[in-house]
Design a protein around this motif. Sequence first.
Motif, PDB file in Angstrom:
ATOM      1  N   GLN A  39      -2.049 -16.255  -0.053  1.00 23.57           N
ATOM      2  CA  GLN A  39      -3.373 -15.802   0.355  1.00 23.57           C
ATOM      3  C   GLN A  39      -3.644 -14.377  -0.111  1.00 23.57           C
ATOM      4  OE1 GLN A  39      -5.499 -17.895   1.650  1.00 23.57           O
ATOM      5  NE2 GLN A  39      -7.151 -16.388   1.679  1.00 23.57           N
ATOM      6  N   LEU A  40      -2.608 -13.567  -0.211  1.00 23.82           N
ATOM      7  CA  LEU A  40      -2.781 -12.202  -0.723  1.00 23.82           C
ATOM      8  C   LEU A  40      -3.429 -12.224  -2.096  1.00 23.82           C
ATOM      9  CD1 LEU A  40       0.602 -10.409   0.124  1.00 23.82           C
ATOM     10  CD2 LEU A  40      -1.647  -9.896   1.097  1.00 23.82           C
ATOM     11  N   SER A  49      -9.459  -4.990  -0.399  1.00 23.04           N
ATOM     12  CA  SER A  49      -8.680  -3.789  -0.693  1.00 23.04           C
ATOM     13  C   SER A  49      -7.215  -4.004  -0.335  1.00 23.04           C
ATOM     14  CB  SER A  49      -9.223  -2.597   0.095  1.00 23.04           C
ATOM     15  OG  SER A  49      -8.933  -2.742   1.476  1.00 23.04           O
ATOM     16  N   TYR A  50      -6.352  -3.170  -0.921  1.00 18.84           N
ATOM     17  CA  TYR A  50      -4.925  -3.272  -0.618  1.00 18.84           C
ATOM     18  C   TYR A  50      -4.652  -2.958   0.850  1.00 18.84           C
ATOM     19  CZ  TYR A  50      -4.203  -3.432  -5.675  1.00 18.84           C
ATOM     20  OH  TYR A  50      -4.230  -3.792  -7.004  1.00 18.84           O
ATOM     21  N   THR A 130       3.000  -1.005  -1.087  1.00 18.00           N
ATOM     22  CA  THR A 130       3.915  -2.115  -1.357  1.00 18.00           C
ATOM     23  C   THR A 130       3.144  -3.365  -1.760  1.00 18.00           C
ATOM     24  OG1 THR A 130       5.507  -1.234   0.236  1.00 18.00           O
ATOM     25  CG2 THR A 130       5.754  -3.538  -0.379  1.00 18.00           C
ATOM     26  N   ILE A 131       2.031  -3.611  -1.082  1.00 18.94           N
ATOM     27  CA  ILE A 131       1.189  -4.757  -1.441  1.00 18.94           C
ATOM     28  C   ILE A 131       0.662  -4.594  -2.864  1.00 18.94           C
ATOM     29  CG2 ILE A 131      -0.999  -5.920  -0.963  1.00 18.94           C
ATOM     30  CD1 ILE A 131       1.086  -6.680   1.032  1.00 18.94           C
ATOM     31  N   ARG A 132       0.221  -3.406  -3.185  1.00 23.30           N
ATOM     32  CA  ARG A 132      -0.300  -3.153  -4.534  1.00 23.30           C
ATOM     33  C   ARG A 132       0.782  -3.388  -5.585  1.00 23.30           C
ATOM     34  NH1 ARG A 132      -2.400   2.724  -5.397  1.00 23.30           N
ATOM     35  NH2 ARG A 132      -0.158   3.125  -5.273  1.00 23.30           N
ATOM     36  N   SER A 133       1.993  -2.907  -5.321  1.00 24.37           N
ATOM     37  CA  SER A 133       3.089  -3.104  -6.270  1.00 24.37           C
ATOM     38  C   SER A 133       3.378  -4.589  -6.464  1.00 24.37           C
ATOM     39  CB  SER A 133       4.350  -2.387  -5.777  1.00 24.37           C
ATOM     40  OG  SER A 133       4.159  -0.990  -5.738  1.00 24.37           O
TER      41      SER A 133
END
Length: 220
Positions: A39-40, A49-50, A130-133
């Motif tokens: 889902q992310l 947004s992140y 961390t989500i962005r990475s």
Amino acid sequence: MDQGTNLPHEGDADPTEPTDCCKVGRVALAFDVTEAVTQLARDRRSGDSYRTLAEQFNKDLIESALERADIESDRSIHAALVGDDIATEVYRLFRTDSDSDVRRAEVRARLSDAGVDVDRLESALVSHVTIRSHLTECVTVEVDESPPSFERTVNTTQWAHTRASNVIQSTLDRAVDHGHLRTGPLEAELSVRVTCTVCGDSFYLTDLLDQRRCSCHHDR
């Protein structure tokens, strides 16, 4: 909560396993929220947004941990929290300083008494960085600049409907199992109605997705 499942260490990541590529994948496996990882990517492509993604992912982790510990049936937890959504309340306590240290310690103690490994859960929460990475380095998700397709609209609403239905069903099942509801087995059915604020037409969600218009645009 199963406290025997330890979070893998950074060096344990297997580059051949995309779901174990970083902290996001590892905690998703440890807390059994692999669907949240999928889902992310969907939500990021839709422009979320992140920070928004990190907040939802963390709530999914907390919700899973609470379900394993059967927190919904623990009245002492409800007494210690303000809102009805326990996962949201716990996340807020973990992430903000708006509550006193005494109250935060009280909730942590009650969660621990109910079987939640609080330190492990709190350390599993991820930042928006961390989500962005994860989304840029592990799965290479880019924001779709074009308007979302109707198929994506249908898929997202179906996912949200299924998720809400499952949460309601599992909550009722636990209430029956613990004697809080004195009934036979229950089957939850969730119906969503939407109303146009201009013409007043009201639809069940599935009917709207089939018809795709209201009286405002009937002749267009």
